[in-house]
Each structure stands twice: as C-alpha cells, then as structure tokens.
Enzyme design. Structure first.
Site, short mmCIF file in Angstrom:
data_model
loop_
_atom_site.label_atom_id
_atom_site.label_comp_id
_atom_site.label_asym_id
_atom_site.label_seq_id
_atom_site.Cartn_x
_atom_site.Cartn_y
_atom_site.Cartn_z
N ASP A 96 0.85 -1.19 0.00
CA ASP A 96 0.00 0.00 0.00
C ASP A 96 0.88 1.24 0.00
OD1 ASP A 96 -1.89 1.95 0.34
OD2 ASP A 96 -2.73 1.13 2.20
N HIS A 109 -0.44 4.37 -0.10
CA HIS A 109 -1.19 5.42 0.61
C HIS A 109 -1.33 6.71 -0.19
CE1 HIS A 109 -2.09 3.75 4.56
NE2 HIS A 109 -0.92 3.15 4.53
N GLU A 131 -1.24 -0.91 -4.10
CA GLU A 131 -2.45 -0.18 -3.72
C GLU A 131 -2.21 1.32 -3.64
OE1 GLU A 131 -5.26 0.16 0.28
OE2 GLU A 131 -4.29 -1.75 -0.21
N GLU A 158 -10.29 3.13 -1.84
CA GLU A 158 -10.78 3.27 -0.48
C GLU A 158 -11.28 4.67 -0.18
OE1 GLU A 158 -7.13 3.95 2.51
OE2 GLU A 158 -6.84 2.23 1.18
N ASP A 210 -14.92 0.90 0.35
CA ASP A 210 -15.08 0.65 1.79
C ASP A 210 -16.56 0.64 2.12
OD1 ASP A 210 -15.33 1.08 4.66
OD2 ASP A 210 -13.20 1.58 4.66
N HIS A 263 -12.00 -2.51 1.21
CA HIS A 263 -11.20 -1.86 2.26
C HIS A 263 -11.94 -1.99 3.58
CE1 HIS A 263 -9.84 1.95 4.39
NE2 HIS A 263 -8.69 1.40 4.07
#
Length: 377
Positions: free
Chosen positions: A182, A184, A208, A234, A256, A283
């Site tokens: 990930d 971010h 991700e 997400e 999510d 997510h």
C-alpha cells in the site's frame, strides 16, 4: 414495521456504531465512520434520522435514493459514510426479519469462505519480515505491507527503502504466499511510475493507491508502465468516482463498505468493476460490524478477490463487542461464511453502551516532510 429510533455510539479507540430500532423490536447495527470525524458523521446521522423515523426499514433502496439524492448538495465522505452505516443496519434488519443472512437475501452465496489477508506493519524490513513469516505460519495466504513517507521527488534511497521492505517480506513468505503493498497515495505520478517498475521482480498481488484520489484520472499512466496489478478506491464513495480508475485499467477496486454508501452501493461498484474485468478487495480497517458487512458483500459478488481485516483473528479484545466471539472462524487463510441472520453477528449492546460513556476524540496524525511542509498520510 416502522423505524422508531437511531442511536450512535462512540467506540474507542476511533469507531462509531449505529443502532436502528423498530417498533417490532428488531434491531439493526451499522458502522458509519470517517476516521477522525466521528462526531461529524454522528451529526449527519441525527439529521438523516428526521426522515427515517417512522419509515418502513425494509424499503432499503428507496431510503438509499432519498438519503443520497434528496438534498440539492450531494456526495462526500461524511454523507456517504453516514448513509453507509444506515444501509448496513437496514440490511441487518432485513435479514433478521427473513431469518437469513444478508447474502442469502441478495441471491444466495457465491462462496463458502472468504479469503483474508494480514497487515504487516513497522519500519524495519527485518521486523516486517518476521511479522509476515508469522502470519504465513498462522495460515494466511496473503499479507500486505505499507510504504514509507515520501517527498514529492526524493533521493534514490527512498525508493530503495520501499524495495527493501518488499524484498524482505517476499523472502520471508516465499512464492506460496501473496504479498501486496500500500503506497497510501503518497507518490507523485513520476515517482509512482518508477516505484511500480522497481517492485515488479517481487510479483505483488497488487500495488495499492499509487496516487491520491484527486489524481484518479492519471492512474492510467501508472498502469501503462507495468504488468503489476494496480488497486485503488478506499477514498472513492460512489460508482461514478470509480469510472476514471476503471477506464485507466486498474485491476482491483477497493470500496469501503462503511464509506462508499454501504452494502447497496458497494455491490453496485462491484458490478461496474465486473464490466471492466476488475476484481474487488473491500477496504476494511474498522470493527466487527464493518467486517461482517464486507463478508456479506464478498459472498454475494462474483468478482471478489480478498478481504482486508484488522480485527485480528487472535485479538480477542476486538471480539469483546460481540456476544459470540467465535463468529469469525478463521482457517487456512479464510474466514467462514457468516450464516446467522442479518449481518451474521450479535453485537453486545451493554458493552457498546458502556464504551460510549468513555467515548473518544480520535484525530488523524498530521505528517510532515523534513522541511516542515505537510506530508500525505
């Protein structure tokens, strides 16, 4: 049957639970939250309750349309998350009324168990490798690690630090376990293009969020330079927001269920993704209600890949919020399909009410670069 009351509960360390009560005594639970904005989401639910109280809880789709489109101003994380929690709770009620889990109400299960992955955290590659090794020993067939803080365009050592983490984890688990990473949304476009190429030798399950969500229209520039599957979503809250990333060629979408309009909208996002031959990895860094809702989605959509979870199957402190702490049954890297009515879990209301007395005021950490300027989380 009519809705009589909506109650919200601040659950430490950073969650928000929703209880929807009906005049027949059937209660549904949801988990609406924007991490760091729990009180704001709570206020949004109080406003939406003005419409919902007195309504038939089984008219889920009609309520979803009114709550998301009934005002002139629409969208955004707060409203989408408030609606998501309400939607989860209404599906919980619908399943309980019919004496069936939500996925059966939605057409029946497509799978008997749901693959999950373990999160690997830390700063040192050696420590992360040990966590990954232990996760694999505990039966996980997939793990996911995070990256490091990144300046807009940093020295080669920043890229090397991420590659070192990935290399250590891959060596620890071998080729029989999937490894995702990930980013971010921290890299810029050129840095993300470089990073995904450097990660190719380790064959990630997916990379991700290589870009932050406001750069969704640029994600095709990342996809085009690598065969590595790219994942994102997400921080996207409606199926229309997934269009540019799907058209850009992402392989995995990550809505999510507590942010993207609940079970109702998450399933629609999965259907749109299926048109682009993309898979779904919901997510879920939240609590047991959100995870239960994710598992209902996972069992009802054909293009499910793997489920994030942070409850930790060995962490009983999270399970204290449930009457049956064994409901999330883990074996061989999978969670068993939930078979109880509604979301398939029974929230311990007394515990939740006691936790709400303590409450919380969780706020997201503010990160900064070496020069003192704001850094992406």
């Amino acid at each position: 049957m009519k809705i009589t009351r909506l109650e919200t509960f601040l659950v430490p360390p950073r969650l928000l639970f929703l209880r929807v009560e009906t005049d027949d005594g059937v209660v549904g639970w949801g988990e609406p939250i924007v991490e760091g904005r729990a009180h704001t989401v709570r206020a949004a639910i109080e406003e939406l309750a003005d419409y919902l109280v007195g309504q038939d809880p089984l008219r889920i789709e009609d309520h979803w349309q009114v709550l998301t489109r009934g005002g002139f101003y629409r969208g955004g994380a707060i409203l989408a998350s408030a609606v998501a929690g309400i939607d989860q709770a209404l599906w919980d009620i619908a399943g309980k009324v019919r004496g069936a889990p939500v996925h059966e109400v939605l057409g029946g299960p497509l799978r008997d168990r749901v693959r999950v992955y373990a999160g690997v955290r830390g700063d040192r590659p050696e420590a992360m490798a040990e966590q990954a090794r232990q996760a694999a020993a505990n039966g996980y067939t997939a793990v996911k690690l995070g990256s490091v803080q990144l300046p807009p365009l940093g020295p080669p050592s920043d890229v090397d630090a991420i590659v070192a983490r990935m290399a250590a984890v891959r060596e620890a688990v071998g080729d029989g376990c999937d490894v995702a990473i990930d980013l971010h949304g921290r890299p810029t476009v050129p840095l993300a293009r470089l990073l995904v190429r450097e990660l190719e030798p380790f064959r990630p399950l997916f990379v991700e969020e290589p870009l932050r969500p406001e750069l969704s229209d640029q994600i095709g520039r990342i996809v085009e330079v690598t065969p590595v599957p790219i994942a994102t979503g997400e921080r996207l809250y409606h199926r229309t927001e997934f269009r540019p990333v799907l058209e850009g060629g992402v392989a995995v979408v990550q809505p999510d269920v507590s942010h993207a309009g609940g079970i109702t909208e998450t399933r629609r996002i999965a259907a749109v993704a299926e048109m682009y031959d993309a898979l779904v990895a919901p997510h879920s860094p939240l609590g047991p209600i959100a995870l239960a809702a994710c598992l209902q989605v996972a069992c009802s959509v054909p293009n499910f890949l793997v489920q994030e979870q942070t409850l930790g199957v060995h962490d009983l402190s999270w399970m204290d919020w449930l009457v049956d702490r064994d409901v999330f049954r883990f074996a061989g890297g999978y969670l068993d399909r939930l078979t109880g009515p509604g979301l398939g879990i029974d929230v311990d209301e007394a515990v939740v009410r006691e936790l709400d007395r303590e409450g919380h005021r969780f706020r997201s950490t503010v990160w900064r670069h070496a020069d003192g300027s704001f850094a992406e989380w």
